[in-house]
Design an enzyme around this catalytic site. Structure first.
Site, short mmCIF file in Angstrom:
data_model
loop_
_atom_site.label_atom_id
_atom_site.label_comp_id
_atom_site.label_asym_id
_atom_site.label_seq_id
_atom_site.Cartn_x
_atom_site.Cartn_y
_atom_site.Cartn_z
N HIS A 60 69.29 -55.09 70.26
CA HIS A 60 70.37 -54.49 70.67
C HIS A 60 70.81 -53.43 69.53
CE1 HIS A 60 71.95 -56.96 74.14
NE2 HIS A 60 70.55 -56.93 74.05
N PRO A 61 71.59 -52.42 70.05
CA PRO A 61 71.96 -51.29 69.17
C PRO A 61 73.54 -51.35 68.89
CG PRO A 61 71.96 -50.64 71.42
CD PRO A 61 71.62 -52.07 71.60
N CYS A 62 74.40 -52.40 69.58
CA CYS A 62 75.71 -52.01 69.43
C CYS A 62 76.10 -52.37 67.84
CB CYS A 62 76.79 -52.93 70.31
SG CYS A 62 76.03 -54.63 70.68
N ARG A 63 75.38 -52.91 67.18
CA ARG A 63 75.85 -53.01 65.57
C ARG A 63 75.21 -52.12 64.50
NH1 ARG A 63 78.15 -58.73 65.93
NH2 ARG A 63 79.44 -58.03 64.31
#
Lengths: 226, 275
Positions: A170-173
């Protein structure tokens, strides 16, 4: 080491810059035979980095990831035998071990303005690994973070260009830790390849390691860099 | 004139009459009757078909049952796409009820994501909402919300509770008073004929001059073949929630009123029927 959190200037990667860094990355990969290539999509001209390799995995169930003392961590690291094999070596692997074919893709997310790592893995007979098997194979060092929020870390998603199921980190962080690292060099040394920096950080979580020679990549000086 | 809020209700309560039939090669102990159901356009197949699963499992042996999956005229249906999108994209110009085939074997690993539990659906739904907010508000609104607010969005969808859902979702539809809209519009454009599953790009709802961009502007920018008439005749339809909005509609308005619960505008480009 100063940790910059929200409030500091965020470092976003524009798509054009993403492509430039990928180009540089592939050039170096070709020089050292690391197997990465750029694939352009036929219809819209966007594209992604791609690499396939084979890994041998010890069939023994990894030690309980919840055990925390140092000795066990070391044992765990050794138990995850990960040697890259080329095609000719694959056939000779002994039956007690498993050979897994990993395919890694680096795509650009315009929503988060960061690169995203997609991957899929299957055994030689074509059977794909399940999400649970992928979670279990995540390196011991990262198991804590994974178990805190597995659904926010690695999940199965549709590949936005190929339309097939892949696993995604996941890229959101991404922006959180990239900003922290890039805040330094960004100021006095603009010549940092974002892809090398990012991939060397997130890749190992899913069994993807970059040879150290990437650290020596010196981007071409060109008048467009701001 | 219809209140804008009525549009929100119409979108939420849209239904598609569907007939589920068990795949003929599945092994049953007695004949499987088809199962009829009104599917919510805004939900996901695996979220609303527990009764379908139970109905067919009654006539099958336990060992013949593994993960359920759905197919329409040979095409595996992606459960992670909203039902309304699947229908518009694959079957909108065919006779009702929508005929879906149910499978319990030979899961198509290369085409479909697995869905072993409701947690998977929730994770997917929330990931879409977060991505939409990254586009609209640089994630500021979604990040400021508490976990219980996130949970309320999911529960509202799962339990078909319009008020419960919109009590929270309205915050995701707001924008600062000095702006005239979102930063970028969360949208995806689908065409059944392409290998690429959808087109998604950065698109601002407000032009630099300050005027509102329209649906037509979006299509011209992102998918010009959908607007430019070839041979002077429009060969395709642009469909959202089963209707063809006027191309002059401001995209900001569409985003606020005709997004799916995941906060995305899912737009289908389909062949125009030649009757």
């Amino acid at each position: 080491v100063a940790c910059s959190m929200a409030g500091e200037e965020d470092f976003f990667l524009e798509e054009k810059r993403f492509k430039q860094h990928c180009e540089e990355f592939v050039k170096h990969s070709q020089q050292i035979g690391d197997g990465w290539e750029w694939r352009t999509s036929k219809d819209l001209g966007d594209g992604y980095l791609s690499k396939t390799h084979f890994q041998v995995r010890n069939r023994h169930i990894p030690p309980d990831p919840k055990e925390k003392n140092n000795d066990n961590v070391e044992q765990t690291l050794l138990a995850h035998v990960e040697e890259s094999l080329d095609d000719s070596q694959v056939a000779g692997v002994c039956a007690a071990e498993e050979v897994i074919r990993y395919e890694y893709h680096v795509l650009y997310s315009s929503s988060y303005q960061v690169p995203v790592l997609y991957f899929r893995a299957c055994f030689l007979d074509g059977r794909p690994l399940t999400l649970e098997e992928i979670w279990r194979s995540v390196h011991a060092c990262y198991q804590d973070r994974l178990q805190e929020g597995p659904w926010e870390t690695i999940t199965q998603q549709e590949h936005p260009i190929l339309g097939q199921p892949f696993f995604v980190l996941h890229p959101c962080r991404t922006n959180e830790f990239i900003s922290a690292v890039l805040a330094g060099p960004q100021k006095h040394n603009r010549h940092t390849n974002y892809i090398i920096l990012w991939l060397s950080t997130v890749g190992p979580v899913v069994g993807l390691n970059l040879p150290l020679s990437y650290a020596k990549v010196a981007p071409e000086q060109n008048s467009n860099t701001d | 004139m219809t209140d804008d809020k009525d549009v929100l209700r119409d979108v939420w309560f849209g239904r598609i009459p569907t007939c589920f039939t068990l795949y003929q090669d599945e092994i049953t102990e007695r004949e499987a009757e088809p199962y009829y159901l009104l599917l919510p356009r805004i939900s996901y197949l695996t979220l609303v078909t527990d009764k379908v699963k139970k109905h067919f499992q009654k006539v099958m042996k336990q060992e013949e049952v593994s993960e359920i999956w759905f197919e329409y005229e040979g095409t595996p249906l992606k459960w992670h796409y909203p039902i309304g999108l699947l229908f518009d994209l694959h079957a909108s110009n065919t006779a009702l009820p929508w005929s879906i085939t149910v499978h319990f074997k030979n899961f198509p690993e290369k085409d479909l994501l697995h869905c072993h539990s409701k947690d998977v659906i929730e994770a997917h739904f929330m990931a879409c909402i977060k991505e939409a907010d990254a586009l609209k508000h640089k994630s500021q609104v979604i990040n400021e919300m508490q976990k219980k607010d996130h949970k309320q969005l999911w529960m509202g969808l799962q339990n078909d509770k319009f008020e419960q859902f919109w009590a929270i979702n309205r915050k995701l539809m707001e924008y600062p008073p000095e702006e005239n809209g979102f930063r970028y519009i969360p949208f995806r454009i689908y065409q059944a004929t392409t290998e690429r599953p959808f087109i998604q790009k950065l698109f601002r709802p407000i032009a630099t001059g300050g005027h509102l961009h329209t649906l037509g502007d979006l299509l011209k920018d992102v998918c010009p073949s959908a607007v430019a008439p070839e041979d002077g005749e429009q060969k395709t339809q642009v469909m959202i929630h089963g209707i063809e909005p006027m191309l002059e509609t401001p995209i900001q308005w569409l985003s606020e009123h005709m997004s799916y619960p995941d906060n995305f505008l899912h737009i289908s480009i389909i062949p125009r029927p030649t009757d």
